[in-house]
Design a protein around this motif. Sequence first.
Motif, PDB file in Angstrom:
ATOM      1  N   ASN A   1      35.601  37.638  29.113  1.00 34.33           N
ATOM      2  CA  ASN A   1      34.646  38.667  29.478  1.00 34.33           C
ATOM      3  C   ASN A   1      34.846  39.243  30.928  1.00 34.33           C
ATOM      4  O   ASN A   1      35.541  38.584  31.637  1.00 34.33           O
ATOM      5  N   ASP A   2      34.563  40.412  31.111  1.00 31.86           N
ATOM      6  CA  ASP A   2      34.846  41.181  32.109  1.00 31.86           C
ATOM      7  C   ASP A   2      33.643  42.300  32.544  1.00 31.86           C
ATOM      8  O   ASP A   2      33.314  42.976  31.674  1.00 31.86           O
ATOM      9  N   LEU A   3      33.086  42.280  33.731  1.00 34.38           N
ATOM     10  CA  LEU A   3      32.015  43.063  34.030  1.00 34.38           C
ATOM     11  C   LEU A   3      32.354  44.574  33.895  1.00 34.38           C
ATOM     12  O   LEU A   3      31.442  45.273  33.735  1.00 34.38           O
ATOM     13  N   ARG A   4      33.629  45.192  34.020  1.00 36.32           N
ATOM     14  CA  ARG A   4      33.600  46.543  33.943  1.00 36.32           C
ATOM     15  C   ARG A   4      33.567  47.006  32.464  1.00 36.32           C
ATOM     16  O   ARG A   4      33.759  45.971  31.623  1.00 36.32           O
ATOM     17  N   ASN A   5      33.542  48.083  32.305  1.00 36.16           N
ATOM     18  CA  ASN A   5      33.449  48.842  31.071  1.00 36.16           C
ATOM     19  C   ASN A   5      32.732  48.100  30.048  1.00 36.16           C
ATOM     20  O   ASN A   5      33.142  48.149  28.866  1.00 36.16           O
ATOM     21  N   ASN A   6      31.494  47.750  30.303  1.00 39.82           N
ATOM     22  CA  ASN A   6      30.394  46.988  29.580  1.00 39.82           C
ATOM     23  C   ASN A   6      31.317  45.734  28.764  1.00 39.82           C
ATOM     24  O   ASN A   6      30.965  45.638  27.552  1.00 39.82           O
ATOM     25  N   GLY A   7      32.369  45.125  29.348  1.00 41.63           N
ATOM     26  CA  GLY A   7      33.147  44.165  28.964  1.00 41.63           C
ATOM     27  C   GLY A   7      32.512  42.842  28.958  1.00 41.63           C
ATOM     28  O   GLY A   7      33.203  41.682  28.831  1.00 41.63           O
TER      29      GLY A   7
END
Length: 590
Positions: free
Chosen positions: A379-385
């Motif tokens: 998971n990654d906070l950028r680009n709705n990730g």
Amino acid sequence: MHTSGKISRLFDYPYYQLENHPQQNSLVYKNNNQWHSISTKEYVDTAKKVSCALLKLGVKAGDKIAVITTNNNPKWHILDIGVMQIGAINVPLYPTFSEKDYAYILDHSDSIYCFVSDNELLEKVNNVKEQTKLKGVFTFEEIDTDYDWNAFLDTDRNNEYPPQLNSYKDKVKPEDLATIIYTSGTTGTPKGVMLSHKNVVDNIIAVSNRLDLQGHNKRVISYLPICHIFERAASYYCQGMGFEIHFAESIEKIGDNLKEIKPHFMAVVPRLLEKVFDKIVDKGSNLSGIKKQLFFWSLNLGEQYEPYRKKGWWYEFKLSIARKLVFKKWREALGNHLEFMLAGSAPMQPRLIRMFTAAGIPVYEGYGMTETSPAITVNDLRNNGFKIGTVGRVLDDVEVKIAEDGEILVKGSIVMKGYYKNEELTNKTIQNGFLHTGDIGEIDDQGFLKITDRKKQIFKTSGGKYIAPAVLESELKKSRFIEQVMVIGEGQKMPAALIQLAPDFISEWAKRHHHTITDITSDEKLIDRVQKEIDYYNKKFGKWEQIKRFEITPDEWTIEDGHLTPTMKMRRKIILEKYQNLYEKIYNSQ
């Protein structure tokens, strides 16, 4: 960290740090209550000494060197680089293995030398040395013997080998084998996973593109077992970034160490966050009046958290108040600098991810396995990730597909070379280039992967109904009464559970109710209370899935006693064997 080209082998990381972000405090450790640091230059220079000493001992490219440490420490890393840059292969082992496991793995891996962190491990290895191909065992301790760290470094005292070191390094190709990692496995004989330099380097590059850490000189804390690929890959990443790696004294002292080190980033396993969370809730429960109300109001708010302001401005406004009044203290307890935590190795309760992210410390859950070096998704906070309840989107240059039966299959340069000396299992696990993970999952329309269970753990009741234990267990573990729970009932007419209660909470509960417990396994008042918890969580499941009976185990489930793997996953087979009497009690008294 776009270092591709400059870094193609794992031992390139400290050299890259030396050239681009040399650190005064590259590796920081505590000795006799004092913090000491090793600079990047010292790190690289000592690793060269290690290589020369190994060469003098006759170690060649392709030879296996085993290493076992009780707690993470700088010498592990120095040895790791020294071993790999001459083309030898690092075989890390868990400190919690039994002598029988050591005899098997040291022999199976063809290790010719072994390094240990302390006397206790030295004895264990020396006891089984005759059953292996070991020529010698060295200790990291500095104790003035002919087998201690300084004696080892001094092996090439005439400096025969330094001039030749570069030619050894140049011969190591990215595709070459770097390490064999024996998975502790929740079942059966340990398997040796063969990973090349390229496997792990490609994985680190793919993950670092997802991690939004900027700048250098950040502090990280290293405490998860370094013999596990999750912590190890994280440490190479941190070396490439020019971060300071601080070693916790031990997992028990992690609370104190977090306050001293004030890390910006840490890798976590679910069990650790569960423990941190339980401690916070215990403290909150002991507050009184308005403070207590505020605490539980904030907790309730945190449980509803959704990223990207999906809950609207009024929720965000309330959350900002909770962060100022309550969650600020959580951040302080974790050193006040954490930008995020990376979670892996076992399923994480979505509730915990909501809570910590609401508190301003995002938890990014990822998914992977030793066989994939390790990460597959994150998971990654950028680009709705970022999507709670999933393990994130698939990494770049990795292909994931779901088989007919729901099994997750993975393809890409991160897939292992195979299992050491076990071609049959390798060919069963990797078919047409796809690694069969043994996990069941689904990919949603936004590309997020959700793990629903372990293929091997799903079982059928005698009525032919499928039960997915992990889902039930993660629900039941939300109860403050329950520390660990294992759902059983394969081939039986109903599912049941073996439960290890949370000792601290139970004694607090008993005190509150002026109740004395002499035996937790048979105390009626306690059993009735636990039954209420089970009834509550049962409501969320279909009739056939509900836990019909349970038994409380008399002791705590530990790594030492074999209940849990070193990364705190349950060893189901062993737990069943240990509590065979409780199993009989459940199913023979119907």
